[in-house]
Design a protein around this motif. Sequence first.
Motif, short mmCIF file in Angstrom:
data_model
loop_
_atom_site.label_atom_id
_atom_site.label_comp_id
_atom_site.label_asym_id
_atom_site.label_seq_id
_atom_site.Cartn_x
_atom_site.Cartn_y
_atom_site.Cartn_z
N PRO A 189 0.83 -1.22 0.00
CA PRO A 189 0.00 0.00 0.00
C PRO A 189 0.86 1.26 0.00
O PRO A 189 1.90 1.32 0.64
CB PRO A 189 -0.80 -0.13 1.30
N GLY A 190 0.39 2.26 -0.72
CA GLY A 190 1.09 3.54 -0.74
C GLY A 190 1.57 3.90 -2.12
O GLY A 190 1.49 3.12 -3.07
N LEU A 191 2.09 5.11 -2.24
CA LEU A 191 2.54 5.64 -3.52
C LEU A 191 3.94 5.13 -3.82
O LEU A 191 4.90 5.47 -3.13
CB LEU A 191 2.52 7.17 -3.48
N ASN A 192 4.06 4.33 -4.86
CA ASN A 192 5.35 3.74 -5.22
C ASN A 192 6.28 4.84 -5.75
O ASN A 192 5.90 5.62 -6.63
CB ASN A 192 5.13 2.68 -6.30
N PRO A 193 7.51 4.93 -5.26
CA PRO A 193 8.44 5.96 -5.73
C PRO A 193 8.70 5.90 -7.22
O PRO A 193 9.11 6.89 -7.82
CB PRO A 193 9.72 5.68 -4.93
N ASP A 194 8.49 4.73 -7.84
CA ASP A 194 8.75 4.60 -9.26
C ASP A 194 7.72 5.34 -10.11
O ASP A 194 7.92 5.55 -11.30
CB ASP A 194 8.80 3.13 -9.67
N LEU A 195 6.61 5.73 -9.51
CA LEU A 195 5.65 6.64 -10.14
C LEU A 195 5.80 8.05 -9.57
O LEU A 195 5.85 9.04 -10.31
CB LEU A 195 4.22 6.15 -9.94
N ASN A 225 -2.83 1.59 -4.24
CA ASN A 225 -1.78 0.65 -4.57
C ASN A 225 -1.39 0.85 -6.03
O ASN A 225 -2.22 0.66 -6.93
CB ASN A 225 -2.24 -0.80 -4.37
N VAL A 226 -0.15 1.24 -6.29
CA VAL A 226 0.32 1.44 -7.65
C VAL A 226 0.64 0.07 -8.26
O VAL A 226 1.42 -0.70 -7.71
CB VAL A 226 1.56 2.34 -7.69
N LEU A 227 0.03 -0.21 -9.42
CA LEU A 227 0.16 -1.53 -10.04
C LEU A 227 1.06 -1.54 -11.26
O LEU A 227 1.67 -2.56 -11.58
CB LEU A 227 -1.22 -2.06 -10.43
N GLY A 228 1.13 -0.43 -11.97
CA GLY A 228 1.96 -0.41 -13.17
C GLY A 228 2.16 1.01 -13.68
O GLY A 228 1.34 1.89 -13.43
N VAL A 229 3.29 1.21 -14.39
CA VAL A 229 3.64 2.53 -14.94
C VAL A 229 4.07 2.35 -16.38
O VAL A 229 4.92 1.50 -16.69
CB VAL A 229 4.77 3.19 -14.13
N ASP A 357 14.01 3.37 -12.96
CA ASP A 357 13.75 2.46 -11.84
C ASP A 357 13.98 3.11 -10.48
O ASP A 357 14.95 2.85 -9.78
CB ASP A 357 14.62 1.21 -11.96
N PHE A 358 13.02 3.95 -10.09
CA PHE A 358 13.08 4.66 -8.81
C PHE A 358 12.37 3.93 -7.68
O PHE A 358 12.05 4.53 -6.66
CB PHE A 358 12.49 6.07 -8.97
N GLU A 359 12.11 2.65 -7.86
CA GLU A 359 11.37 1.88 -6.85
C GLU A 359 12.14 1.75 -5.55
O GLU A 359 11.57 1.58 -4.48
CB GLU A 359 11.04 0.50 -7.41
N GLY A 360 13.47 1.82 -5.60
CA GLY A 360 14.28 1.57 -4.41
C GLY A 360 14.47 0.08 -4.20
O GLY A 360 14.08 -0.75 -5.03
N PRO A 365 10.94 -1.59 3.56
CA PRO A 365 9.57 -1.08 3.66
C PRO A 365 9.38 0.17 2.80
O PRO A 365 10.29 0.99 2.65
CB PRO A 365 9.40 -0.78 5.14
N LEU A 366 8.17 0.33 2.26
CA LEU A 366 7.89 1.47 1.40
C LEU A 366 8.10 2.79 2.14
O LEU A 366 8.65 3.75 1.57
CB LEU A 366 6.45 1.39 0.87
N ALA A 367 7.68 2.86 3.39
CA ALA A 367 7.85 4.11 4.15
C ALA A 367 9.31 4.49 4.24
O ALA A 367 9.67 5.68 4.16
CB ALA A 367 7.25 3.95 5.55
N GLU A 368 10.19 3.51 4.41
CA GLU A 368 11.63 3.79 4.49
C GLU A 368 12.16 4.26 3.13
O GLU A 368 12.97 5.18 3.05
CB GLU A 368 12.37 2.53 4.93
#
Length: 475
Positions: A189-195, A225-229, A357-360, A365-368
């Motif tokens: 859940p949350g805004l994926n950094p890759d978007l 929930n970001v599913l695709g870009v 590829d900015f997903e990390g 964890p996404l928050a981190e």
Amino acid sequence: MSEAVTRPGITTDALLASLDPLLRGWLPRQRWFAGKGRPVSGFHLVTATELLPPTARLGLLHLLVRVDQPLIPGRGGATTAQPADCYQLLLGVRRELPPRLAPALIGHVTEGPLAGFTVYEALHDPRLADFLLEALRMRARVGKLRFERAMGRDIGEGLVPRVLAAEQSNSSLVYGDTYILKLFRRIVPGLNPDLELPLKLAREDCAQVPAPAAWFLADLPDDVNVLGVLQPYLKGTTDGWDLALRRLTEGADFSGEARALGRATADVHLALARALPTVTLGRAQVELIAEGMAERLDAAAGAVPALLPYAKALRTAFDALADLAAEGTTWTAQRVHGDLHLGQFLRSPSGDWSLIDFEGEPSRPLAERRMPQPAVRDVAGMLRSFDYAARSAEPWSPRWAGECRAAYCAGYAEVSGRDPRTDPVVLRAYETDKAVYEVLYEARHRPDWLPVPLAAVHRLASNGPATNGPATEAH
């Protein structure tokens, strides 16, 4: 577009029951499945959406599935609870599978609402891949799924899709050498950094990062929930890792490209600092960072015995960082790439570099991953990547690695105004933390590569310089 999530009379429990026997065998074999080594004990459907209701000819199911797996045994027989991972699945449904789709087979359903159907990986079916692009083009809404397109962006029709085989933690479709659709497999859940970050950088006219053309999400009660870009496909580019290995094989210099990579990194960092808030890290925050590094070292040393002889000396890198903060030194933190290495850079035929590829690091964890961090974290990742490239060639060329690392830092300084080598304590801490992560990763996934990070560990434990090059001043 169909608005039905499932047809009347078909429950998600019944649908899952019909798919369960197939998914238990198929999921653990996928490259992007994170729970390898532990059996699957059950599934829970988060969402089930019929993008195309199954017929005798063709159907497309979109699933978000939580996968239950046994607890991980810890020290002394204790168990560590692991949250159930959620995965995105796109399943094609047909009565009979054409021979060309045989490699995509998941299995034949024998009971439940899909009894008599064949289920397969939908991304390999051009007709179903076309449907995804059309949904993005039309900004469709189907059940809880929402397809969005960038304002002013037109997406053409008739683009032939193909699956990109190189992906690991995710999956990608290329459409006619015009767009690439990255589909996230492990969903949090949350805004994926890759978007998030490429959208922010597009507003800053950051030329090094392709702007998203479209994306899709699942609107769920807990969060988006970001599913695709969907992004422009950079045709004809070569990634930095392949180019570096080619130059090594040829015995050619790479320091000019390394310098350009440093400049490109600094350009992106400056754009991120303009686009998003920066913060000042004082003593309390830096001590927490140092403690986290030390904890990761302890965990890695417990899992990889080869690391144990170096643990005490490596810890001095983190202690030195905390000591510097106690003396009153502060650092600026900002949003960063988070998983920077040569393979994340693409070089165009004209010589320009793009960053993707900015997903990390997906394991964090996404928050981190979305927290502001010192920009030197990305720099340390690149320094380690030059070392990896050099050690992948025979014979090992320390001079090549040193020249590249020095040129990269010099290029970074040309744009940012600050050479990372002028802050050796923080640079050594972050490079040490990265090397410890690499030791654990290689021990688990690629044991033959373990000597590469262990060589860096040996140097860092001896308090070797974070990068080769001119002598640096203490900060």
